[in-house]
Scaffold this motif. Structure first.
Motif, PDB file in Angstrom:
ATOM      1  N   GLY A  36       0.810  -1.530   0.021  1.00 12.26           N
ATOM      2  CA  GLY A  36      -0.369   0.263  -0.108  1.00 12.26           C
ATOM      3  C   GLY A  36       0.588   1.281  -0.041  1.00 12.26           C
ATOM      4  N   GLY A  61       2.948   3.406   3.158  1.00  9.33           N
ATOM      5  CA  GLY A  61       2.366   2.166   4.059  1.00  9.33           C
ATOM      6  C   GLY A  61       2.524   0.573   4.680  1.00  9.33           C
ATOM      7  N   ALA A  84       2.464  -0.491   7.740  1.00 13.24           N
ATOM      8  CA  ALA A  84       1.505  -1.713   8.226  1.00 13.24           C
ATOM      9  C   ALA A  84       2.611  -2.689   8.667  1.00 13.24           C
ATOM     10  CB  ALA A  84       0.721  -2.162   7.536  1.00 13.24           C
ATOM     11  N   ILE A 124      -1.857   1.691  12.246  1.00 10.10           N
ATOM     12  CA  ILE A 124      -2.565   1.591  10.661  1.00 10.10           C
ATOM     13  C   ILE A 124      -3.098   2.909  10.014  1.00 10.10           C
ATOM     14  CG2 ILE A 124      -2.050   0.663   8.849  1.00 10.10           C
ATOM     15  CD1 ILE A 124      -1.964  -2.000   9.898  1.00 10.10           C
ATOM     16  N   THR A 154      -0.689   8.716   5.276  1.00 10.27           N
ATOM     17  CA  THR A 154       0.313   7.615   4.260  1.00 10.27           C
ATOM     18  C   THR A 154      -0.344   6.549   4.066  1.00 10.27           C
ATOM     19  OG1 THR A 154       1.520   7.210   6.400  1.00 10.27           O
ATOM     20  CG2 THR A 154       2.597   8.775   4.847  1.00 10.27           C
ATOM     21  N   THR A 155      -1.422   6.039   4.825  1.00 12.54           N
ATOM     22  CA  THR A 155      -2.238   4.600   4.809  1.00 12.54           C
ATOM     23  C   THR A 155      -4.046   4.861   4.246  1.00 12.54           C
ATOM     24  OG1 THR A 155      -3.186   4.874   7.060  1.00 12.54           O
ATOM     25  CG2 THR A 155      -1.120   3.433   6.411  1.00 12.54           C
ATOM     26  N   THR A 180      -3.847   0.072   1.969  1.00 11.24           N
ATOM     27  CA  THR A 180      -2.947  -0.669   2.928  1.00 11.24           C
ATOM     28  C   THR A 180      -3.019  -2.338   3.999  1.00 11.24           C
ATOM     29  OG1 THR A 180      -2.090   2.321   2.721  1.00 11.24           O
ATOM     30  CG2 THR A 180      -1.438   0.470   4.657  1.00 11.24           C
ATOM     31  N   GLY A 229      -4.905  -4.502   7.545  1.00 10.03           N
ATOM     32  CA  GLY A 229      -5.508  -3.143   7.572  1.00 10.03           C
ATOM     33  C   GLY A 229      -6.570  -3.144   7.987  1.00 10.03           C
TER      34      GLY A 229
END
Length: 268
Positions: free
Chosen positions: A53, A57, A61, A94, A100-101, A105, A179
């Motif tokens: 991701g 990401g 994770a 996460i 960023t996710t 992700t 996720g």
């Protein structure tokens, strides 16, 4: 080539002991800019996480999952319940990085731990995604985990052969991950501890480049976990290194107990 060293740990039992040796190595491969894999190799828990991701990401994770599981390993209370609580916390971690996710992700989480809670010690494998646990026993290699992937579902339905799956366009599509948009319950398999057991826990960066026969070859060639893992990694890089590659090799020598082998799934 990343440096690794073989670690050891002796587990005392009423009727003997289990002597463990292991080594872990991770590499970003030849084509990826970053390494989104993460690895945990601390007795009693040995885990590989392969993140996905975005540019950052996937790293977030896999690192979140491994960090939460490391806390479980350090406390020494490794059970399906504590694993799933840790992974639920990783999902929250996460999601706390919205810059960023996103829903794409996630991370695989695959590994094995030694369970001493029963009358006899047992291995328990856990799996979410398409990273794998292999068991070498009695001179042969078997994949213990079942991939959570589109191609595995097609193989199970009889619509695809394993040979056809190797170059399938959906080869990288997994059906379960840790996720924001996925559950956190792994599949588990319980195995009796047998003298001479050897495990390979790896991300698909290894299995994309090395067949099961290739993994078996290097296990037969090297008793030392560090040497086996290093040669597997080198071969995977020589074969293309198209993805991040992470490998744990874990050896077990059991003394003072019968070593009849058996295995069966376990529930939640």
């Amino acid at each position: 080539m990343p440096e690794a060293a073989t670690q050891t740990h002796t587990v005392p039992l009423p009727d003997g002991a289990i002597e463990l040796q292991w080594s872990a190595v991770t590499h970003r491969g030849r084509r990826r800019e970053v390494n989104q894999d993460a690895v945990l190799a601390e007795y009693p828990l040995f885990v590989v996480a392969d993140g996905m991701g975005g540019h950052i990401g996937g790293e977030i994770a896999s690192a979140s999952a491994v960090d939460r599981l490391r806390t479980v390993a350090e406390k020494g209370d490794v059970t399906p319940k504590t694993i799933e609580r840790a992974l639920a916390r990783a999902v929250t971690d996460i999601a706390s990085h919205p810059e960023t996710t996103d829903e794409g992700t996630g991370t695989t989480v695959t590994g094995v731990y030694l369970d001493l809670s029963g009358d006899e010690p047992t291995w328990v494998t856990l799996n979410i995604g398409d990273s794998r646990v292999y068991l070498f026993r009695d001179g042969g290699l078997a994949q213990v985990t079942t991939d959570h992937s589109v191609v595995q579902e097609l193989i199970s339905a009889g619509r695809l052969t394993p040979e056809e799956a190797e170059n399938h366009p959906y080869g990288n599509v997994i059906t379960r991950a840790v996720g924001p948009s996925d559950g956190v319950s792994p599949d588990y398999v319980r195995l009796e501890v047998v003298d001479g057991d050897r495990f390979v826990i790896c991300s698909d960066g290894l299995t994309k480049e090395l067949t099961d026969y290739g993994i078996l070859h290097f296990l037969l060639q090297h008793d030392d976990p560090t040497e086996a893992a290093a040669d597997m990694l080198e071969a995977a890089l020589e074969n293309g290194g198209r993805d991040n590659i992470t490998i744990i090799v874990l050896n077990a020598h059991r003394t003072g107990a019968a070593d009849d082998a058996a295995s069966s799934p376990i529930g939640d």
